[in-house]
Design an enzyme around this catalytic site. Structure first.
Site, short mmCIF file in Angstrom:
data_model
loop_
_atom_site.label_atom_id
_atom_site.label_comp_id
_atom_site.label_asym_id
_atom_site.label_seq_id
_atom_site.Cartn_x
_atom_site.Cartn_y
_atom_site.Cartn_z
N GLY A 71 -7.64 -5.17 2.44
CA GLY A 71 -7.50 -6.54 2.00
C GLY A 71 -6.15 -7.15 2.34
O GLY A 71 -6.06 -8.33 2.67
N SER A 221 -12.11 -5.77 0.87
CA SER A 221 -11.52 -4.44 1.01
C SER A 221 -12.53 -3.37 0.62
O SER A 221 -13.21 -3.49 -0.40
CB SER A 221 -10.27 -4.32 0.14
OG SER A 221 -9.68 -3.05 0.26
N HIS A 223 -12.12 -0.16 -0.43
CA HIS A 223 -11.90 0.74 -1.55
C HIS A 223 -12.10 0.08 -2.91
O HIS A 223 -11.94 0.71 -3.96
CB HIS A 223 -10.52 1.42 -1.47
CG HIS A 223 -9.37 0.55 -1.86
ND1 HIS A 223 -8.73 0.67 -3.07
CD2 HIS A 223 -8.73 -0.43 -1.19
CE1 HIS A 223 -7.73 -0.21 -3.13
NE2 HIS A 223 -7.72 -0.88 -2.01
N THR A 259 -7.78 0.97 18.31
CA THR A 259 -9.03 1.71 18.32
C THR A 259 -9.73 1.62 16.97
O THR A 259 -9.10 1.85 15.93
CB THR A 259 -8.78 3.19 18.67
OG1 THR A 259 -8.16 3.26 19.95
CG2 THR A 259 -10.08 3.98 18.69
N CYS A 347 -0.86 -3.22 -7.25
CA CYS A 347 0.15 -3.51 -6.24
C CYS A 347 1.47 -3.96 -6.86
O CYS A 347 2.45 -4.16 -6.16
CB CYS A 347 -0.37 -4.57 -5.27
SG CYS A 347 -1.79 -4.00 -4.31
#
Length: 405
Positions: A71, A221, A223, A259, A347
């Site tokens: 995210g 996101s 997770h 990648t 966070c």
């Protein structure tokens, strides 16, 4: 000790079905999705399938999905990519008018809210350092942005509105569809303005439809919806131009070089597919657990308060304030008894400052410092709630006695 995990807004466990979907690409189907041989095409097929699965969950076209590392990167790509593209076009236009001075002092304008996740708030603050003007809109005591305030904040030089879909600490859902209608109407009259939403907490927990919202950019996101950490996606409406932040190969239509992490992408696709199929049933189950927990907390713990909107919020988040208690101390005491919760955004962990989200609701420091976020998930059971209700009241009471002394 029986452990109860109620911090699903920080991260979710990986669903066993998601793990099963990604395992083949960690073993036999290990090819690079950019290679044209058999192994590469196996990987490319998995990426294409996942792109369709992600798109189906939010009602977008598959070619409007850009895979990211999560995210935070999706928010950065959206905000930085759009504003960089816009500033570049302004400078080119000014230079062609032989107006070199204007090119250097151009100050485009963005609008966001005071309760955004740090992955949006900090980017906006950095944009200010680069010459942007940013308006940070207040919220109501329920944690909701006023559409009228959004309209009032729009200026001639406004190019971006970024309002989160649902808050990560209190769960309040924002009126995105109404804001989207405002943006579409302005664009129909020739104004260049874009709408981004950080939907990291909302996707997989409730219906999210980019056509209904009318947004140009949407971040999500993995997770947060039972996929591993390290994978996310950005919805980019067709025709929206972004300046890439990861320069390298031509992966993701040139918007994000590097990648492709095929196992993680396959996992995100599977997680979105499962979430879409089980959304209604799981949402109703989670609401039932959350409401029973809140009702009992309010009855058993004097002077406790639920933060945010009680009518328009995510099914899985409950923010409760216990004035007279330090949230960090309560968190640690609960953890010692086997219950994992948080004091706010993961966070922002480590910060000694009271939550800016709770303060934005008009709560004082006593409330902000004494707030706990309970966030439920797919793996939680009624027995988990019973365990919380068994230990929480005495824990709060003991801490209040300690602080009084």
């Amino acid at each position: 000790m029986r452990r109860v995990y109620l911090d699903n807004a920080a991260t979710t466990p990986v669903d066993p079905r998601v793990l099963e979907a990604m395992m083949p690409f960690l073993r036999d189907s290990f090819g690079n999705a950019s290679s044209i041989h058999y192994f590469g095409q196996q990987a490319k097929s998995a990426v294409d399938k996942a792109r369709h699965q992600v798109a189906a969950l939010i009602n977008s076209r598959p070619n409007e999905i850009v895979f990211t590392s999560g995210g935070t990167e999706a928010n950065n790509l959206a905000l930085r990519g759009l504003t960089r593209s816009h500033i570049n076009s302004l400078k080119i236009r000014n230079i062609t008018r032989n107006d070199q001075t204007d090119a250097g002092i151009c100050r485009p304008h963005a609008i966001t809210s005071q309760i955004e996740h740090p992955a949006v708030k900090n980017v906006c603050e950095d944009l200010e350092k680069q010459g942007f003007d940013v308006t940070y809109l207040p919220v109501s005591s329920d944690g909701i942005v006023s559409v009228d305030n959004v309209i009032s904040a729009i200026r001639e030089d406004t190019v971006l509105i970024s309002i989160m879909f649902a808050n990560n600490e209190i769960g309040s859902i924002q009126p995105l569809s109404e804001i989207g209608r405002v943006v579409r109407d302005l664009r129909a009259h020739g104004k260049k303005i874009w709408l981004h939403t950080d939907a990291v907490q909302a996707v997989g927990k409730m219906s999210v439809d980019v056509e209904e919202i009318g947004c140009d950019l949407l971040s999500m996101s993995g997770h947060k919806l039972y996929a591993p950490k390290g994978i996310g996606a950005l919805y980019v409406r067709r025709g929206t131009r972004l300046h890439p932040q990861n320069l390298g190969g031509r992966q993701e239509r040139g918007m994000r070089g590097g990648t492709e992490p095929v196992p993680l992408i396959a996992a995100l696709g599977a997680a979105c597919d499962i979430a879409g199929r089980e959304l209604s049933e799981e949402s109703a189950r989670t609401v039932q657990l959350r409401n029973r927990m809140e009702q009992n907390i309010l009855e058993r713990v004097p002077d406790s308060f639920v933060n945010g909107s009680l009518d328009s919020r995510l099914p899985n988040i409950s923010s409760v304030s216990f004035p007279g208690v330090e949230g960090e101390a309560l968190l640690i005491n609960l953890d010692m008894q086997g219950v994992a919760v948080s004091t706010g955004s993961a966070c922002s962990s480590g910060s000694v400052e009271p939550s800016p989200v709770i303060k934005a609701l008009g709560r004082d420091d006593r409330f902000a410092r004494g707030t706990i976020r309970f966030s439920l998930g797919r793996m939680n059971t009624p027995e988990d709630i019973d365990r919380v209700l068994e230990i929480l009241p005495n824990t709060v009471q003991n801490l209040r006695k300690l602080y009084k002394n």
